[in-house]
Motif scaffolding. Structure first.
Motif: not given
Length: 109
Positions: A9-18, A84-93
């Protein structure tokens, strides 16, 4: 070797790059499937600087993910997402071929 059966996903790519950009000597996120967990299998995430001969390489927006060929068998058709939500941040498959357990960290096929 490049394979498009697993997507980012775009969100995963952005976080991985960071994350990778902040780690010296690391250039990719390795995702693998291991035995264990209450349902039989679990995903493992590691930063790495080395690709292996049997790795599948997935790239998007300056992010690189490596998946070994054995793990790919269990992940085909999946999307790697970052939430990234109220429960926390995580990668999800998001894997259409699995049944997840109650804890959300392991799965069965």
């Amino acid at each position: 070797m490049t394979d498009t059966s697993v997507t980012l996903s775009d969100a995963a790519a952005k976080r991985i790059a960071a994350i990778v950009g902040a780690e010296t000597g690391k250039n990719a996120l390795r995702v693998s499937v291991e035995g264990g967990g209450c349902s039989g299998f679990s995903y493992k995430f590691d930063l790495t600087g080395d690709a292996r001969d049997d790795d599948i390489v997935i790239e998007k927006n300056n992010a690189k993910v490596l998946i070994d060929s054995l793990s790919l068998v269990y992940m085909a058709g999946s999307e790697i997402d970052f939430v990234d939500n109220l429960l926390g941040q995580s990668f999800q498959i998001k894997n259409p071929s699995v049944a997840s357990c109650g804890c959300g960290t392991s799965f069965s096929i």
